[in-house]
Design an enzyme around this catalytic site. Structure first.
Site, short mmCIF file in Angstrom:
data_model
loop_
_atom_site.label_atom_id
_atom_site.label_comp_id
_atom_site.label_asym_id
_atom_site.label_seq_id
_atom_site.Cartn_x
_atom_site.Cartn_y
_atom_site.Cartn_z
N ASP A 480 0.83 -1.21 0.00
CA ASP A 480 0.00 0.00 0.00
C ASP A 480 0.87 1.27 0.00
OD1 ASP A 480 -2.33 1.48 0.09
OD2 ASP A 480 -3.18 0.39 1.78
N ASP A 550 -10.76 2.16 -3.12
CA ASP A 550 -11.27 1.97 -1.76
C ASP A 550 -12.79 2.04 -1.75
OD1 ASP A 550 -9.00 1.43 -0.37
OD2 ASP A 550 -8.68 3.45 0.40
C1 GLA Z 1 -5.74 1.97 2.15
C2 GLA Z 1 -6.15 0.77 1.35
C3 GLA Z 1 -7.22 0.00 2.09
C4 GLA Z 1 -6.69 -0.42 3.43
C5 GLA Z 1 -6.23 0.81 4.20
C6 GLA Z 1 -5.55 0.42 5.48
O1 GLA Z 1 -6.76 2.91 2.21
O2 GLA Z 1 -6.59 1.13 0.08
O3 GLA Z 1 -7.61 -1.13 1.33
O4 GLA Z 1 -5.64 -1.31 3.25
O5 GLA Z 1 -5.34 1.59 3.45
O6 GLA Z 1 -5.10 1.50 6.18
#
Ligand code: GLA
Length: 732
Positions: A480, A550
């Site tokens: 990420d 997301d």
């Molecule tokens: C990002 C990712 C999510 C999750 C969060 C965790 O927003 O896109 O899928 O993993 O971080 O903090």
């Protein structure tokens, strides 16, 4: 031979199956672009060149009294700033003496089978049978600055890739202020539509299409990564181009940092397109003998509309960008705990989700953010990549072994490029993040960005990730990146090299990813950046799938996945079924619809399985089975966008057809219910006209021709956001 050179006329011709690209070294040794478009054989296209005496267009010294020769309107293969071409340039630099002038002239060329790696950068690859390469060496005789333009032809996929290497062959220092990867002049037209993919966090890759006009239109990112806000994939197409008709040119930059894609219509209605690393924040010192490699642009041409272009990109990325075991191996259906628990979990909770999921056919459990350091919210812990045993009681191995005992693989989340102030890492190495020495840096999600240009930072990350991977049987990493870059300054580099940091950051990231993916060939990597904020062909070289957004609301996903599909295959798009009301939009949709939409991606779930009713679990079981049954058709077949989710239609439809054309999966989602509705008829694509197809589970059989020409009538639908999936199999 896809690449030809005609000695007497000095014309280079590149042919793909359906396109031709041509350039010529002219009488003054400049490399002019002649043509890019529909295939034309046995024709020197230089007849299109026009020489006119145009006011205020200067003439290079060697044209002497000829006022009709000017770089201001002649089509350039790699335009430079400072010598009379006033349009958007591909190269701008400051010479040792402070001047801007560059005069690139043909020096030599080389043609070879296959394709060499791009130093330090991801790029398409292929065998000697699949791709052929041309390198044209241009040089400035005064300063000895040289440029190698590289063209690789993937004939079968109507693809030509381009990149450029700048070499300082002179004695002193040169500063590169702008280096683009490709420049294309369409001298025969100024009437394209420009299609770009804008967005924001939780709504990526929305389609925008506008006619071009005199002046410039640019899409870009100066956020340090390719970004949610614009994507480094764009299209120029006929104004009447649609899915099945019209000329389209796609441009995909294989790069994950700052970028710019500019289209310009000049004073005489010619179009120039330039794409590469953004020149803002870029200033690269090239000392004598050094070179700089610009990332690759993959260009796909189609004269049969956007659908054909996209399908070539899908094959290109699957076959010539993605690497490793999971290029071909089936990807596991996963369950991720993020939306199910957020930071609030224990190993016991995670194991019970995994257990329930395993019973339904789900194949991998992914432990998301919150398992390390003192990470109970997003204010602390990033950088401390060791297990938090308050939450993961008994340690990682115990949890992973338990998950494995349910027949499930185990995956884990990292955000390696970041650090919280409240972390052991920051306390020990405050100088490891990007920041200017004289001020406090910006925070975003309360975190700082590590200086990936530093070897010690990369070494620390390599070591910590490797320790975790060795601790237990981990088979997947979600990588990420949850903020954009500011205060971009490396405390490790001198002042005159700070303009290199944005790019060196990306090179550092690639270096670390290359090392980790090579050393852990069994591990599946999934890219992520607050969802799809770094969804680009560069990242797909290391991780064959990327978390698309997301936003897990299936109705928003219809547009997000539609937009993404123009340049990227379905097999690259992470898509999960989540709980209702949806956590991002509050919308309530049927479980079936959530499944149908998520299945058009690398399928998974993202909810607390323990909270599902027995009936819902039965639906999940069915969905997983449907996905597995159609896995090859979805992931390795051909993808057709049947409707445009931005249109006024009350439904959205898309289709997968198996590679051999003998199976198909058709998907509908009703977006607006209506009483006493008009008939929904949808014309399918990609079937074999003479074969007969059965709608699975019924005795309805129709010829491919009927389904494609007369269409399929969908039975009347009732209710909010219903979805229907139709599997077609042969019945003749
Ligand atoms: C990002 C990712 C999510 C999750 C969060 C965790 O927003 O896109 O899928 O993993 O971080 O903090």
């Amino acid at each position: 031979m896809p690449i030809q050179f005609n000695e007497p006329t000095r014309v280079f011709t590149l042919h793909t199956k359906n396109s031709t690209y041509q350039m010529q070294v002219d009488k003054h040794d400049y490399l002019l672009h002649l043509y890019y478009g529909s295939k034309i054989e046995n024709q020197d296209m230089s007849y299109l060149l026009q020489y006119n005496d145009r006011g205020f267009s200067s003439n290079p010294a060697e044209s002497i009294k000829d006022r009709t020769y000017s770089l201001d309107f002649l089509p350039q293969e790699f335009s430079v700033f400072g010598m009379g071409d006033y349009r958007e340039s591909a190269l701008q630099l400051v010479n040792t003496d402070g001047s801007f002038d560059v005069q690139l002239k043909y020096g030599s060329h080389e043609i070879y089978k296959g394709k060499r790696k791009l130093e330090g950068l991801p790029a398409s690859y292929g065998t000697e049978d699949e791709v052929e390469t041309l390198v044209i060496h241009l040089v400035d005789e005064v300063t000895k600055v040289a440029v190698d333009l590289s063209y690789s032809v993937f004939e079968a996929l109507d693809t030509i890739t381009r990149s450029a290497t700048i070499i300082n062959g002179g004695e002193g220092d040169v500063y590169l202020e702008k280096v683009m990867s490709c420049c294309i002049d369409f001298m025969n037209r100024g009437d394209f539509d420009y299609m770009t993919f804008y967005g924001k966090h939780t709504l990526e890759r929305q389609v925008e299409r506008t006619p071009i006009r005199h002046g410039k239109v640019s899409v870009e990112s100066v956020r340090g990564c390719s970004s949610h806000q614009q994507n480094p994939f764009v299209i120029l197409c006929d104004q009447d181009a649609n899915e099945v008709h019209g000329e389209c040119y796609g441009f995909s930059l294989v790069y994950s940092g700052n970028f710019k894609a500019t289209v310009e219509v000049d004073q005489i209605n010619q179009t120039r397109f330039v794409m590469g690393i953004h020149d803002t924040g870029f200033r690269y010192l090239l000392q004598s003998g050094e070179h700089f490699v610009a990332p690759e642009v993959m260009m796909v041409y189609s004269e049969q509309g956007l659908g054909e272009m996209s399908r070539n990109y899908h094959a290109l990325i699957q076959e010539h960008i993605c690497r490793g075991k999971y290029k071909k191996a089936r990807r596991p259906v996963l369950i991720n705990n993020w939306e199910g628990t957020y930071f609030d979990f224990t190993s016991e909770k995670l194991a019970s989700i995994a257990k329930d999921a395993g019973e339904l056919g789900i194949e991998m459990f992914v432990m998301d953010d919150g398992w390390f350091g003192v990470r109970n919210d997003d204010y602390a812990g990033l950088g401390d990549w060791f297990v938090n045993t308050d939450k993961i009681q008994g340690g990682l191995k115990k949890l992973v072994d338990e998950v494995n005992s349910y027949g499930m693989k185990f995956g884990i989340w990292f955000e390696p490029e970041m650090v919280n102030e409240d972390s052991d890492l920051y306390r020990a190495h405050p100088d490891w993040c990007l920041k200017t020495p004289t001020r406090e840096g910006n925070r975003s999600r309360y975190q700082y960005v590590l200086d990936m240009s530093r070897e010690d930072v990369r070494e620390y990350l390599y070591e910590s990730i490797t320790v975790i991977l060795k601790e237990a049987n981990i088979e997947y990493i979600k990588w990420d990146m949850n903020r954009h870059l500011t205060n971009v300054y490396s405390l490790n580099l001198p002042a005159n090299r700070q303009g290199e940091v944005y790019h060196r950051y990306v090179l550092g990231l690639y270096d670390l990813l290359e090392r980790l993916t090579t050393e852990n060939p069994e591990v599946l990597f999934e890219g992520c950046s607050g969802g799809g904020g770094r969804f680009d062909a560069g990242m797909l070289y290391y991780s064959p799938q990327i978390w698309t957004s997301d936003n897990t609301d299936p109705i928003d996903r219809l547009r997000i996945q539609y937009g993404t599909s123009f340049g990227y295959p379905v097999s690259s798009m992470g898509a999960h079924v989540s709980a209702i009301p949806n956590h991002q939009t509050g919308r309530i949709t049927p479980l079936n619809t959530r499944g149908v939409v998520a299945m058009s991606g690398t399928f998974g779930y993202e909810l607390d399985m323990n909270k599902m009713t027995e009936e819902e679990k039965e639906v999940v079981k069915e969905q997983v089975a449907t996905y597995k049954r159609n896995y090859d058709t979805i992931n390795y077949g051909k993808y057709y966008r049947l409707t445009n989710p931005y249109s006024k239609e009350r439904f959205v439809a898309w289709q997968f057809v198996a590679d051999d054309g003998l199976r198909s999966l058709v998907n509908f989602v009703l977006t607006k219910p209506e009483h006493n509705p008009p008939i929904i008829n949808i014309k399918l694509q990609g079937l074999q006209p003479d074969r007969k197809y059965r709608v699975a589970g019924t005795d309805e059989c129709y010829t491919g021709a009927a389904l494609m020409k007369a269409g399929y009538h969908l039975k009347e639908q009732f209710g909010d956001y219903t979805a229907v999936q139709i599997e077609l199999e042969l019945c003749d």
